[in-house]
Design an enzyme around this catalytic site. Structure first.
Site, PDB file in Angstrom:
ATOM      1  N   HIS A 137      10.367 -54.115   2.228  1.00 34.23           N
ATOM      2  CA  HIS A 137       9.732 -55.275   2.852  1.00 34.23           C
ATOM      3  C   HIS A 137       9.628 -55.007   4.346  1.00 34.23           C
ATOM      4  O   HIS A 137      10.636 -54.681   4.992  1.00 34.23           O
ATOM      5  CB  HIS A 137      10.531 -56.550   2.586  1.00 34.23           C
ATOM      6  CG  HIS A 137       9.727 -57.792   2.775  1.00 34.23           C
ATOM      7  ND1 HIS A 137       9.220 -58.176   4.011  1.00 34.23           N
ATOM      8  CD2 HIS A 137       9.312 -58.745   1.895  1.00 34.23           C
ATOM      9  CE1 HIS A 137       8.549 -59.297   3.882  1.00 34.23           C
ATOM     10  NE2 HIS A 137       8.577 -59.666   2.612  1.00 34.23           N
ATOM     11  N   ASP A 162      10.836 -59.767  -5.008  1.00 33.83           N
ATOM     12  CA  ASP A 162       9.950 -59.585  -6.162  1.00 33.83           C
ATOM     13  C   ASP A 162      10.664 -58.845  -7.284  1.00 33.83           C
ATOM     14  O   ASP A 162      10.641 -59.262  -8.450  1.00 33.83           O
ATOM     15  CB  ASP A 162       8.690 -58.805  -5.756  1.00 33.83           C
ATOM     16  CG  ASP A 162       7.876 -59.523  -4.706  1.00 33.83           C
ATOM     17  OD1 ASP A 162       7.672 -60.731  -4.851  1.00 33.83           O
ATOM     18  OD2 ASP A 162       7.438 -58.868  -3.746  1.00 33.83           O
TER      19      ASP A 162
END
Length: 371
Positions: A273, A314
């Protein structure tokens, strides 16, 4: 390993004074760390300094600034809802990871929005019961879930007080994933029962809270642009759902599932990320208590060993789904239901500012098609 630099070098690269450097740190634009050799000395993230220097250079050229400002650029809106700073996520100044230890999604929504009567979540809504009564069942995955949630949110209903309206919207989005009216039951317990996974109730609760907001994500920006026109909260949430369904946002969850079913060393979606160079803190907060499938635990170790990348939220959501045998696509529903709390907070905050979000475009000549 994060590269660090001294205050002297950081100030020199940016062409600013020490006082300005400290101001950038306080605004969250540059991360600072105690020196391992002298705790009294501060060191600064070289990555942040370099990125800020590049941005300053671009903003000295207006055309370049206009072309790049919305591409993971400097903050473009002010908010008091959520902050990402030094690898941590905060909801209204509270550490979101700690909050997820005990809070429900309803409590998190009340925190993010502020000023609401919590009694709205303590009684069932006849409006929700009437709208949800005709559902054929739960919907999962980006397309089916969003389609069902939009249909529920588009149903005509009477005007409600703000707290009741928020509770209604959150329950309608929940019903899209459960196929039933949540009533006054806590949302995580309702989902666990609807998905026939009572052992997953606490993991679902934590997942919802960790998904609730993430600063100015693409879907939150879509919500704020829509809310700035003065439209209803329902329409603003619909805009968020539409943005979330895209493959580069919430649709990433489906790519993670495909990868986990057949891992390939060359591709590991959902394992980094850009806002968390040292790893997304939401993922371990969820993963550390899951009864992971042996194959998923192996994949986690293999990806980190091969690339150094750690899982994002996720990946953690899909692993939760697989760990408890939830319906395929339930992880997207969890993400969307949780994020609805944040969207409502952004919509309400934006409407309170009474300003229209209307950026200008930079016109460029289209290339001619080759003959």
């Amino acid at each position: 390993m994060l590269d660090l630099t001294s205050a002297e070098e950081a100030s020199g690269r940016l062409g600013i004074s020490r006082a300005s450097l400290y101001a950038y740190v306080s605004r969250g634009l540059i991360r600072s760390f105690a020196s391992p050799h002298d705790p009294r000395q501060k060191l600064y993230s070289l990555e942040d300094v370099t990125a800020l220097a590049e941005r300053k250079a671009r903003f000295r050229r207006p055309a370049a600034a206009a072309a790049t400002a919305l591409d993971w650029g400097l903050p473009v809106l002010e908010t008091s809802i959520t902050q990402i700073k030094d690898g941590h996520l905060y909801y209204r100044e509270l550490d979101a990871i700690r909050l997820a230890e005990t809070a429900t999604l309803e409590e998190t929504a009340l925190l993010l929005i502020g000023g609401l009567d919590r009694a709205a979540f303590q009684a069932p809504s006849p409006l929700v019961r009437n709208v949800v009564g005709t559902l054929p069942g739960p919907a999962f995955g980006p397309y089916d879930f969003v389609t069902q949630a939009v249909r529920l949110l588009s149903a005509p209903v009477p005007m409600e007080a703000r707290a009741a309206e928020v509770a209604t919207i959150l329950r309608l989005v929940t019903a899209a994933g459960s196929g039933a009216d949540p009533g006054a039951e806590p949302i995580h317990q309702h989902l666990a029962a609807a998905w026939r996974a009572p052992r997953a109730a606490d993991a679902i609760r934590r997942a919802l809270v960790l998904s609730a907001d993430h600063e100015l994500s693409a879907s939150a920006f879509a919500v704020r642009v829509t809310a700035s026109t003065g439209t209803s909260l329902r329409n603003a949430v619909i805009a968020g759902l539409a943005a979330l369904s895209g493959p580069h946002h919430g649709g990433m969850i489906e790519r993670v599932r495909t990868f986990l079913e057949a891992p390939r060393a060359a591709e590991a979606p959902g394992f980094r990320h850009r806002l968390y160079p040292d790893g997304d803190p939401r993922a371990p907060a969820l993963l550390e208590r899951l009864p992971l499938l042996a194959s998923d635990a192996t994949t986690l170790q293999a990806v980190e060993s091969a690339t150094g990348d750690r899982p994002s939220l996720d990946a953690a959501l899909v692993m939760l789904e697989r760990a408890y045998g939830l319906p395929a696509g339930a992880s997207f529903a969890l993400f969307a239901i949780g994020r609805t709390a944040g969207w409502l907070a952004h919509a309400i905050e934006q409407r309170s500012q009474a300003t229209l979000i209307r950026p200008r475009a930079r016109y460029v000549l289209a290339e001619e098609n080759p003959s």
